[in-house]
Enzyme design. Structure first.
Site, PDB file in Angstrom:
ATOM      1  N   ALA A  48      -9.184  -5.488   7.042  1.00 57.48           N
ATOM      2  CA  ALA A  48     -10.551  -5.809   6.619  1.00 57.48           C
ATOM      3  C   ALA A  48     -10.989  -7.223   6.986  1.00 57.48           C
ATOM      4  O   ALA A  48     -12.015  -7.682   6.510  1.00 57.48           O
ATOM      5  CB  ALA A  48     -10.645  -5.612   5.108  1.00 57.48           C
ATOM      6  N   ASN A  70      -4.084  -7.357   0.908  1.00 58.18           N
ATOM      7  CA  ASN A  70      -3.140  -7.093   2.003  1.00 58.18           C
ATOM      8  C   ASN A  70      -3.529  -7.907   3.233  1.00 58.18           C
ATOM      9  O   ASN A  70      -2.679  -8.274   4.050  1.00 58.18           O
ATOM     10  CB  ASN A  70      -3.126  -5.599   2.343  1.00 58.18           C
ATOM     11  CG  ASN A  70      -2.367  -4.814   1.296  1.00 58.18           C
ATOM     12  OD1 ASN A  70      -1.139  -4.804   1.279  1.00 58.18           O
ATOM     13  ND2 ASN A  70      -3.091  -4.180   0.387  1.00 58.18           N
ATOM     14  N   HIS A  91     -14.496 -11.609   3.017  1.00 58.62           N
ATOM     15  CA  HIS A  91     -13.279 -12.377   3.314  1.00 58.62           C
ATOM     16  C   HIS A  91     -13.640 -13.513   4.255  1.00 58.62           C
ATOM     17  O   HIS A  91     -14.260 -13.281   5.305  1.00 58.62           O
ATOM     18  CB  HIS A  91     -12.227 -11.500   4.000  1.00 58.62           C
ATOM     19  CG  HIS A  91     -11.823 -10.294   3.210  1.00 58.62           C
ATOM     20  ND1 HIS A  91     -11.016 -10.360   2.097  1.00 58.62           N
ATOM     21  CD2 HIS A  91     -12.117  -8.986   3.371  1.00 58.62           C
ATOM     22  CE1 HIS A  91     -10.831  -9.139   1.614  1.00 58.62           C
ATOM     23  NE2 HIS A  91     -11.496  -8.283   2.369  1.00 58.62           N
TER      24      HIS A  91
HETATM   25  N1  LIG Z   1      -4.434  -3.991   5.586  1.00 62.71           N
HETATM   26  C1  LIG Z   1      -5.646  -3.993   5.065  1.00 62.71           C
HETATM   27  O1  LIG Z   1      -6.570  -4.683   5.517  1.00 62.71           O
HETATM   28  C2  LIG Z   1      -5.925  -3.124   3.906  1.00 62.71           C
HETATM   29  C3  LIG Z   1      -4.910  -2.440   3.298  1.00 62.71           C
HETATM   30  N2  LIG Z   1      -5.167  -1.640   2.235  1.00 62.71           N
HETATM   31  C4  LIG Z   1      -4.031  -0.960   1.648  1.00 62.71           C
HETATM   32  O2  LIG Z   1      -3.829   0.256   2.375  1.00 62.71           O
HETATM   33  C5  LIG Z   1      -3.282   1.258   1.501  1.00 62.71           C
HETATM   34  C6  LIG Z   1      -4.177   2.500   1.527  1.00 62.71           C
HETATM   35  O3  LIG Z   1      -5.461   2.132   1.063  1.00 62.71           O
HETATM   36  P1  LIG Z   1      -6.490   3.216   0.488  1.00 62.71           P
HETATM   37  O4  LIG Z   1      -6.514   4.387   1.373  1.00 62.71           O
HETATM   38  O5  LIG Z   1      -7.733   2.498   0.193  1.00 62.71           O
HETATM   39  O6  LIG Z   1      -5.778   3.587  -0.890  1.00 62.71           O
HETATM   40  P2  LIG Z   1      -6.092   4.873  -1.803  1.00 62.71           P
HETATM   41  O7  LIG Z   1      -5.608   4.489  -3.150  1.00 62.71           O
HETATM   42  O8  LIG Z   1      -7.487   5.305  -1.621  1.00 62.71           O
HETATM   43  O9  LIG Z   1      -5.138   5.985  -1.183  1.00 62.71           O
HETATM   44  C7  LIG Z   1      -3.754   5.895  -1.210  1.00 62.71           C
HETATM   45  C8  LIG Z   1      -3.204   7.316  -1.213  1.00 62.71           C
HETATM   46  O10 LIG Z   1      -1.789   7.240  -1.042  1.00 62.71           O
HETATM   47  C9  LIG Z   1      -1.171   8.120  -1.983  1.00 62.71           C
HETATM   48  N3  LIG Z   1       0.160   7.569  -2.246  1.00 62.71           N
HETATM   49  C10 LIG Z   1       0.484   6.447  -2.907  1.00 62.71           C
HETATM   50  N4  LIG Z   1       1.820   6.268  -2.886  1.00 62.71           N
HETATM   51  C11 LIG Z   1       2.341   7.294  -2.195  1.00 62.71           C
HETATM   52  C12 LIG Z   1       3.667   7.648  -1.807  1.00 62.71           C
HETATM   53  N5  LIG Z   1       4.722   6.909  -2.145  1.00 62.71           N
HETATM   54  N6  LIG Z   1       3.831   8.771  -1.063  1.00 62.71           N
HETATM   55  C13 LIG Z   1       2.771   9.543  -0.722  1.00 62.71           C
HETATM   56  N7  LIG Z   1       1.496   9.244  -1.051  1.00 62.71           N
HETATM   57  C14 LIG Z   1       1.286   8.133  -1.774  1.00 62.71           C
HETATM   58  C15 LIG Z   1      -2.099   8.153  -3.192  1.00 62.71           C
HETATM   59  O11 LIG Z   1      -1.941   9.345  -3.920  1.00 62.71           O
HETATM   60  C16 LIG Z   1      -3.471   8.055  -2.532  1.00 62.71           C
HETATM   61  O12 LIG Z   1      -4.017   9.320  -2.226  1.00 62.71           O
HETATM   62  C17 LIG Z   1      -3.208   0.605   0.113  1.00 62.71           C
HETATM   63  O13 LIG Z   1      -1.926   0.071  -0.102  1.00 62.71           O
HETATM   64  C18 LIG Z   1      -4.218  -0.522   0.207  1.00 62.71           C
HETATM   65  O14 LIG Z   1      -3.966  -1.567  -0.697  1.00 62.71           O
HETATM   66  C19 LIG Z   1      -6.439  -1.454   1.783  1.00 62.71           C
HETATM   67  C20 LIG Z   1      -7.476  -2.125   2.360  1.00 62.71           C
HETATM   68  C21 LIG Z   1      -7.302  -3.051   3.427  1.00 62.71           C
HETATM   69  O1  LIG Z   2     -10.297  -3.817   2.120  1.00 63.76           O
HETATM   70  C1  LIG Z   2     -10.356  -5.010   1.797  1.00 63.76           C
HETATM   71  O2  LIG Z   2     -11.426  -5.642   1.691  1.00 63.76           O
HETATM   72  C2  LIG Z   2      -9.109  -5.790   1.621  1.00 63.76           C
HETATM   73  C3  LIG Z   2      -8.096  -5.139   0.798  1.00 63.76           C
HETATM   74  O3  LIG Z   2      -8.353  -4.344  -0.085  1.00 63.76           O
HETATM   75  C4  LIG Z   2      -6.708  -5.503   1.069  1.00 63.76           C
HETATM   76  O4  LIG Z   2      -6.474  -6.302   1.979  1.00 63.76           O
HETATM   77  O5  LIG Z   2      -5.822  -5.007   0.366  1.00 63.76           O
END
Ligand SMILES: NC(=O)C1=CN([C@@H]2O[C@H](COP(=O)(O)OP(=O)(O)OC[C@H]3O[C@@H](n4cnc5c(N)ncnc54)[C@H](O)[C@@H]3O)[C@@H](O)[C@H]2O)C=CC1
Ligand SMILES: O=C([O-])CC(=O)C(=O)O
EC number: 1.4.1.21
Length: 270
Positions: free
Chosen positions: A123, A191, A221
């Site tokens: 992001a 993250n 951000h």
């Molecule tokens: N790198 C970046 O810029 C960003 C990273 N993230 C991270 O990416 C990941 C995914 O984000 P979102 O899709 O928004 O989260 P979300 O909460 O919408 O979806 C995560 C899904 O993974 C499933 N889940 C959780 N643990 C699990 C496991 N051990 N095995 C199988 N399924 C599992 C949940 O049931 C849920 O459906 C999160 O950790 C979030 O914090 C989010 C936003 C930005």
């Molecule tokens: O999606 C975003 O804005 C950032 C976020 O949640 C993350 O880095 O975990």
């Protein structure tokens, strides 16, 4: 052709799956998995490619590229299973890589199997510049993350410190400190600070400010870097995902763009 398996079909996993399904990413969506298996099954049924819904071990066997879009806790299991079986992996829950032991274990598995670990910009904007700048000396790196209340609700730091975010009526900095701590206190919110730390000067020297801002509707951000190269500032105002307000839409788009780059021969950017 890449046969992709996705672990975690929440906000980001679903966007990635749809992008593969619609041909934006030139690959086959082989399998998906979510701990909410029923939800994964009903989602799979909405896709043209009808991916299999398979637990991690089988998903890894059937795929040749694995995407983690689940949680920091899932990174260890998914990373070791995928890289241990010779599959490259893309990690979204980057905060997990603040664990030096885990990072080194995944790196060494990847090296041994000639695979890669991909970490999308997520992001934020500007990781390309920070990566270039890190070849020379970097003095300071700061990231300020501003989110509306819904983008931060439930974070361990907020719960632990009994912060009633509904009572916050103006922009308020609730955390300033190293990324190594921020990523544990706000595991679903910063993250991006982990990706920035990995590409820049590490988790202990990267400073994170977290601001609850009830006056905004977007996840903002801002990155500031100073070093031998000069100075760099980036600012992104992200539309939150309709599915998960903590997550910005750009994070999913970044994951999709990374997968496109993996699958295509032309690679652009640092
Ligand atoms: N790198 C970046 O810029 C960003 C990273 N993230 C991270 O990416 C990941 C995914 O984000 P979102 O899709 O928004 O989260 P979300 O909460 O919408 O979806 C995560 C899904 O993974 C499933 N889940 C959780 N643990 C699990 C496991 N051990 N095995 C199988 N399924 C599992 C949940 O049931 C849920 O459906 C999160 O950790 C979030 O914090 C989010 C936003 C930005
Ligand atoms: O999606 C975003 O804005 C950032 C976020 O949640 C993350 O880095 O975990």
């Amino acid at each position: 052709m890449f046969r992709i398996g996705i672990v975690g079909t929440g906000a980001i996993g679903k966007e990635i799956a749809r992008a593969i399904d619609s041909g934006i990413v030139p690959a086959k969506l082989e399998a998906i998995w979510d701990r909410d298996e029923e939800e994964a099954k009903s989602f799979a049924a909405t896709l043209k490619s009808k991916p299999k819904v398979l637990p991690l071990k089988e998903l890894v066997e059937e795929s040749n590229f694995v995407v983690e879009a689940a949680s920091q806790a899932a990174v260890k299991e998914v990373g070791i299973a995928a890289l241990g079986a010779g599959r490259s992996v893309m990690i979204m829950s980057v905060g997990a890589l603040a664990d030096k032991e885990l990072l080194e274990r995944l790196r060494s598995l990847a090296k041994n199997c000639h695979c890669s670990i991909y970490v999308p910009s997520g992001a934020v904007c500007g990781l390309d510049g920070v990566k270039s700048a890190s070849i020379a000396r970097i003095d300071t790196v700061t990231i300020t993350t501003r989110k509306p209340r819904e983008g931060l609700r439930g974070a361990p730091f907020i719960v632990k410190n009994n912060i009633d975010i509904d009572k916050i009526t103006e922009p308020t900095t609730i955390y300033t400190g190293p990324a190594s701590v921020a990523i544990k206190e706000f595991p679903a919110n910063v993250n991006v600070a982990a990706s920035l730390s990995l590409v820049g000067i590490g988790f202990d020297r990267t400073i994170v400010n977290v601001v609850v801002d009830p006056t905004i509707k977007r996840n903002i951000h801002e990155i500031e870097v100073k070093g031998e190269f000069g100075e760099l500032k980036t600012h992104v105002e992200n539309v939150p995902s309709g599915f998960n307000p903590k997550t910005s839409y750009l994070a999913a788009l970044s994951a999709i763009a990374t997968l496109k780059q993996v699958c295509e021969p032309l690679k652009i950017g640092t």
